[in-house]
Design an enzyme around this catalytic site. Structure first.
Site, PDB file in Angstrom:
ATOM      1  N   THR A 488       0.905  -1.297   0.062  1.00  0.00           N
ATOM      2  CA  THR A 488      -0.084   0.086  -0.012  1.00  0.00           C
ATOM      3  C   THR A 488       0.851   1.091   0.200  1.00  0.00           C
ATOM      4  O   THR A 488       2.016   1.171   0.252  1.00  0.00           O
ATOM      5  CB  THR A 488      -0.984  -0.039   1.221  1.00  0.00           C
ATOM      6  OG1 THR A 488      -1.873   1.272   1.165  1.00  0.00           O
ATOM      7  CG2 THR A 488      -0.168  -0.028   2.501  1.00  0.00           C
ATOM      8  N   LEU A 490       2.750   4.479  -1.677  1.00  0.00           N
ATOM      9  CA  LEU A 490       3.451   5.028  -2.707  1.00  0.00           C
ATOM     10  C   LEU A 490       4.160   3.860  -3.699  1.00  0.00           C
ATOM     11  O   LEU A 490       4.097   3.870  -4.969  1.00  0.00           O
ATOM     12  CB  LEU A 490       4.755   5.788  -2.442  1.00  0.00           C
ATOM     13  CG  LEU A 490       5.618   6.434  -3.480  1.00  0.00           C
ATOM     14  CD1 LEU A 490       4.807   7.423  -4.203  1.00  0.00           C
ATOM     15  CD2 LEU A 490       6.814   7.272  -2.770  1.00  0.00           C
ATOM     16  N   THR A 874       8.943  -0.371  -0.765  1.00  0.00           N
ATOM     17  CA  THR A 874       9.177   0.688  -2.146  1.00  0.00           C
ATOM     18  C   THR A 874       8.759   2.180  -1.532  1.00  0.00           C
ATOM     19  O   THR A 874       9.314   3.048  -1.888  1.00  0.00           O
ATOM     20  CB  THR A 874       8.483   0.291  -3.294  1.00  0.00           C
ATOM     21  OG1 THR A 874       7.120   0.023  -2.727  1.00  0.00           O
ATOM     22  CG2 THR A 874       8.860  -0.799  -3.685  1.00  0.00           C
ATOM     23  N   CYS A 875       7.877   2.336  -0.726  1.00  0.00           N
ATOM     24  CA  CYS A 875       7.235   3.674  -0.086  1.00  0.00           C
ATOM     25  C   CYS A 875       8.446   4.446   0.318  1.00  0.00           C
ATOM     26  O   CYS A 875       8.452   5.632   0.264  1.00  0.00           O
ATOM     27  CB  CYS A 875       6.198   3.584   0.956  1.00  0.00           C
ATOM     28  SG  CYS A 875       4.574   2.524   0.182  1.00  0.00           S
ATOM     29  N   VAL A 876       9.211   3.959   1.267  1.00  0.00           N
ATOM     30  CA  VAL A 876      10.441   4.606   1.919  1.00  0.00           C
ATOM     31  C   VAL A 876      11.734   4.270   1.059  1.00  0.00           C
ATOM     32  O   VAL A 876      12.586   4.666   1.809  1.00  0.00           O
ATOM     33  CB  VAL A 876      10.365   4.339   3.244  1.00  0.00           C
ATOM     34  CG1 VAL A 876       9.031   5.017   4.015  1.00  0.00           C
ATOM     35  CG2 VAL A 876      10.304   2.957   3.896  1.00  0.00           C
TER      36      VAL A 876
END
Length: 906
Positions: A488, A490, A874-876
């Protein structure tokens, strides 16, 4: 009035005020106004607010109530329109007359219970309609049963002040904002992410683009801001004719044109005057008022010579040239040095570069303007900022133009959030710590996130069509999740953009120029390996294929181009990057040419310039260039399109090399023919003989077998030929009609054959934000903004500097050193796969790893050996890497992980 209330009202736009006043006046009863109170921002109103009982009639005039009502009505109409009271000057008696009929703006809006400001409604929602029968009953009740108690209650109601909380103001003015997060205990915060449903492909209304928005009816009220209303100072009226203007913008216009001393004095005294908002009824068929010239007309065309707001006075005492004239010369010089009409000009040793045109002083001034929170959030930047940004973009470096675009291109909501992010970055850079309460004081709101859930698979493009159709005109951030996957935020959103970008490159869609030749390469763009020829791969990039405009395929392709326009606009709005190899000619359409059409129009020498300047310009070669361009009408058949004059034969040679090369040879043959016909040393017979003897590679034009038809380069389009003119199938191309054939072929390939597709693309793009906002960039910069660095290169120094090893790794750890060496040895495709795995995008932002935020973080994966695979958030940009025993094992496991699809490894 409090400062916060003043700020709220200043952010009201002309459209907001029209909506509020029209809503209030719909149910007004014409009666004398209640006793006024004064405020810092005033509105001239001559009718009471709705939902309030009328004041009692005069006690001694019961028998002549009808006559008194008529008198009061006439007096009210005269007072609502100052032009009906001639002879009034700006003196004390006039001010007193105004004060007797004034109600503060805050009191007026609050007392009339303005529904759209007090109800928690979105900007796009319909306002609730009142019940007519109940309103009629209430009017009769008020007229028949009015007494002194009701009068007291009405006055008591007017005296009450409703405090507008942030939640209320944000929902009305900023549809994409929600209240800022409050970390204090016991506080309830609004969830930043909300779910929206998307219909499945093939359902009712699926795949069809929304109809273009209908034009709004003209407002029933004409609004005018008047000020400064100070003794001895002439008042100025600014008509609010531009719906995008805010009240603060009008206040700025008044204060800048008022004789209140020096420039610093005017800005210092901006809050000293009282500004009146006058309204007049606009009757259908009535001519516009001409008594008061409008300072707020707001000529939005920056290329208009008449609309120039730059100083027209001489810039020095020794010359008669104004600033506008000097900029005209610089634009001419810049266009001339670009080398568009002379390819060898840019190769000269004395040629000027773009760096020679940069102005540090003007750059600093515009950056200073962008740092003003009130000006930026209320969209009240000085007019010269926009004019110089689009008519003279060469004055500013790319970073400044990009900053201006992101600050002003997406509305007030995004501007406010950008200001907050800048403030947070400044606070993080300070050494002294500030309290949490201080960090919350300046925050106005957060951008809303709207989340959709789609399945991964072969129908990803069909789902994207429905998603973008629903979200096209929304200002919130689009967030995507994949069904039956854990990821969930980015990461999945970036992968969705990457998958959709790959789907747009499919050859079976018929969107792009392609041929039937197959290069034999198997490609994987995120959805698995696809056979050779599945994607369009052109050396010059993607460009729309010319299609019969009345065909079913063109209907389908036009809908896809509308979706592509929304997709690219959302990419820029949400700061995404996509791996979409668009051609340079297509990127020229986005930014209006190598040199924007706005700059070219503003560089045309026209108007009353000084004779010396005009004489100097007439002798320059730059004027001839612009004159030729201004005479060129675009398509040979005389039709004009929004991209008229931007594309030519050189662009066709880039996107369709085979056809373009043939046309170039035919054009050279045509030029040889024209030189023969203009040779005065030859007689008519000799000219005819030499013209008829012209050949192309030893073959005459007649023997080439060409007719006035267009044949597509691939069978995917479903048609064989298209006539370039009526009866073109029967007309052969000869040396005598060669020019007509070249012009009609170019016209079909670059204009007539693609106009529905490009019109749909522009319509979809402008649904998100105006395409003209990209006019300050060039095609190379546009590719960088959309696609980032499509050929990322890692150096060991960059990796060590911009990658953060943590939790088990340090920059000296053997496992981290092996990881750095593996990255350095990767080829281009492996680097793109690694970036797609770790960041959700196969490209790096402009500037490479230095501008990748958040920074790539590498931590040691516990309880994992050579048989384990790395995983990532992947979001961070958070890579969990096992401590492998060798570089060979590390690269093998890392490349295997990049081939996995979906968010399951975590």
């Amino acid at each position: 009035m409090s400062e916060s209330s003043r700020f709220n009202y200043l952010e009201l736009t002309t459209a907001d005020l029209n909506s509020e006043l029209n809503l209030a006046l719909d149910s007004v009863v014409t009666t004398p106004t209640p006793p006024p109170t004064t405020g810092s921002l005033m509105a001239c109103v001559t009718t009471p607010p709705p939902n309030c009982p009328p004041p009692p009639p005069p006690p001694n005039n019961q028998t002549n109530s009808a006559t008194d009502d008529e008198k009061r009505r006439a007096q009210s109409e005269a007072q609502s329109d100052p032009s009906l009271n001639p002879g009034q000057a700006n003196n004390g008696s006039t001010r007193q007359n105004y004060d007797s009929e004034q109600v503060s703006m805050e009191e007026f809006l609050e007392s009339c219970r303005a529904t759209s400001l007090l109800a928690e409604l979105e900007d796009d929602e319909e306002l609730p309609e009142g019940e007519d029968e109940d309103e009629d009953d209430n009017e009769e009740y008020c007229e028949d049963n009015y007494d002194e108690d009701s009068s007291d209650s009405a006055r008591g109601f007017l005296s009450k002040r409703r405090q507008w909380d942030d939640d209320h103001v944000l929902k009305r003015k900023f549809s994409a904002l929600i209240p800022a997060f409050d970390p204090r205990p016991g506080r309830t915060n609004v969830n930043q992410t909300t779910d929206i449903s998307v219909p499945a492909p093939g359902g009712e209304g699926s795949g069809k683009r929304s109809p273009p928005p209908t034009s709004c009816l003209s407002p029933r009220l004409q609004l005018v801001v008047k000020g400064p209303n100070l003794p001895g100072v002439q008042d100025i009226e600014v008509e609010l004719t531009n719906p995008d203007w805010t009240i603060f913008h009008a206040v700025q216009t008044i204060i800048q044109n008022t004789n209140l001393g020096s420039k610093s004095d005017r800005f210092r005294r901006v809050w000293e005057p009282t500004y009146l908002i006058l309204y007049r009824e606009v009757r259908e068929g009535s001519a516009p008022r001409e008594e008061t010239p409008s300072l707020g007309a707001g000529n939005s065309n920056p290329s208009s010579r008449r609309g120039s707001i730059l100083p027209q006075l001489p810039i020095t005492a020794n010359t008669q040239c104004s600033m506008d004239e000097v900029l005209q010369l610089i634009r001419q010089l810049y266009i001339n040095c670009r080398g568009e009409h002379d390819p060898n000009r840019s190769k000269r040793a004395d040629a000027l570069t773009t760096d020679n045109f940069l102005s540090k002083k003007i750059t600093n001034k515009i950056v200073t303007q962008l740092q003003d929170p009130l000006v930026l959030s209320s969209q009240s930047l000085p007019d010269w900022c926009e004019q110089l940004m689009y008519t003279s973009p060469f004055l500013f470096p790319f970073e400044t133009r990009q900053l201006y675009f992101y600050c002003t291109g997406f509305g007030s909501s995004r501007s406010i959030v950008w200001l907050q992010q800048q403030r947070e970055a400044e606070q993080r850079g300070r050494t002294s710590s500030s309290s949490r309460q201080d960090q919350q004081d300046f925050r106005i709101g957060r951008i809303k996130h709207e989340r959709v859930k789609v399945p991964r698979g072969n129908q990803i493009l069909d789902w994207a069509v429905n998603v973008l159709k629903i979200h096209a005109d929304r200002k919130s951030i689009l967030e995507v999740e994949f069904l039956e996957e854990e990821g969930t935020g980015l990461g999945p959103t970036l992968e969705f953009f990457a998958l959709v970008a790959a789907e747009f490159q499919r050859s079976d869609l018929g969107m792009w120029i392609c041929d039937d030749s197959i290069d034999g390469l198997v490609r994987d763009k995120g959805s698995g390996e696809k056979p050779a020829g599945y994607y369009v791969s052109r050396p010059g990039g993607l460009f729309p294929a010319p299609l019969p405009q009345d065909s079913a395929l063109c209907d389908k392709v036009s809908n896809l181009f509308w979706t592509l326009g929304v997709f690219l606009a959302k990419t820029l709005q949400d700061s995404r990057l996509v791996d979409l190899p668009l051609s340079t000619p297509f990127l020229k359409l986005l930014c209006q040419g190598e040199v924007s059409s706005v700059m070219k129009e503003s560089s045309v020498i026209a108007g009353n310039y000084s004779p010396d300047l005009t004489e100097d310009i007439m002798t320059s070669s730059a004027l001839s260039v612009v004159s030729e361009e201004s005479e060129y009408c675009g398509s040979p058949v005389g039709e004009r399109y929004w991209w008229t004059g931007l594309l030519d034969l050189e662009d066709l040679m880039l996107v369709d090399p085979g056809r373009g090369k043939v046309l170039e040879q035919l054009q050279q043959l045509s030029q040889t023919k024209l030189s023969i016909l203009s040779d005065e040393n030859l007689n008519e017979d000799e000219r005819a003989e030499q013209v008829n003897g012209l050949t192309l590679d030893g073959t005459s034009v007649e023997d080439l077998g060409l007719t006035f038809q267009y044949s597509p380069s691939s069978g995917v389009y479903g048609f064989q030929t298209v006539e370039l003119k009526y009866g073109g199938e029967e007309e052969d191309v000869t040396i005598h009609n060669l020019e007509d054939y070249i012009e009609r072929t170019l016209d079909w390939c670059l204009y007539r054959g693609v106009h529905r597709q490009l019109d749909a693309f522009r319509a979809g793009f402008c649904t998100v934000f105006p395409l003209d906002k990209l006019g300050s960039f060039n095609p190379v910069e546009m590719r960088t903004m959309l696609c980032g660095d499509q050929s990322p290169v890692f150096t060991k120094e960059d990796i060590l500097k911009y990658t953060e090893p943590k939790l088990g790794y340090s920059k000296d750890s053997p496992g981290f050193i092996r990881f750095v060496n593996v990255l350095v040895d990767m080829n281009s495709e492996e680097r793109k796969a690694f970036l797609q795995f770790t960041t959700g995008c196969s490209s790096l932002p402009p500037g490479g790893l230095a501008n990748l935020h958040p920074r790539l973080t590498v931590v040691r994966k516990v309880d994992a050996g050579d048989g384990s695979f790395p995983s990532v958030n992947t979001c961070v940009h958070y890579l969990k890497l096992p401590d492998y025993s060798s570089e060979v094992v590390l690269k093998e496991r890392l490349m295997a992980a990049t081939m996995e699809k979906g968010f399951h490894l975590n």
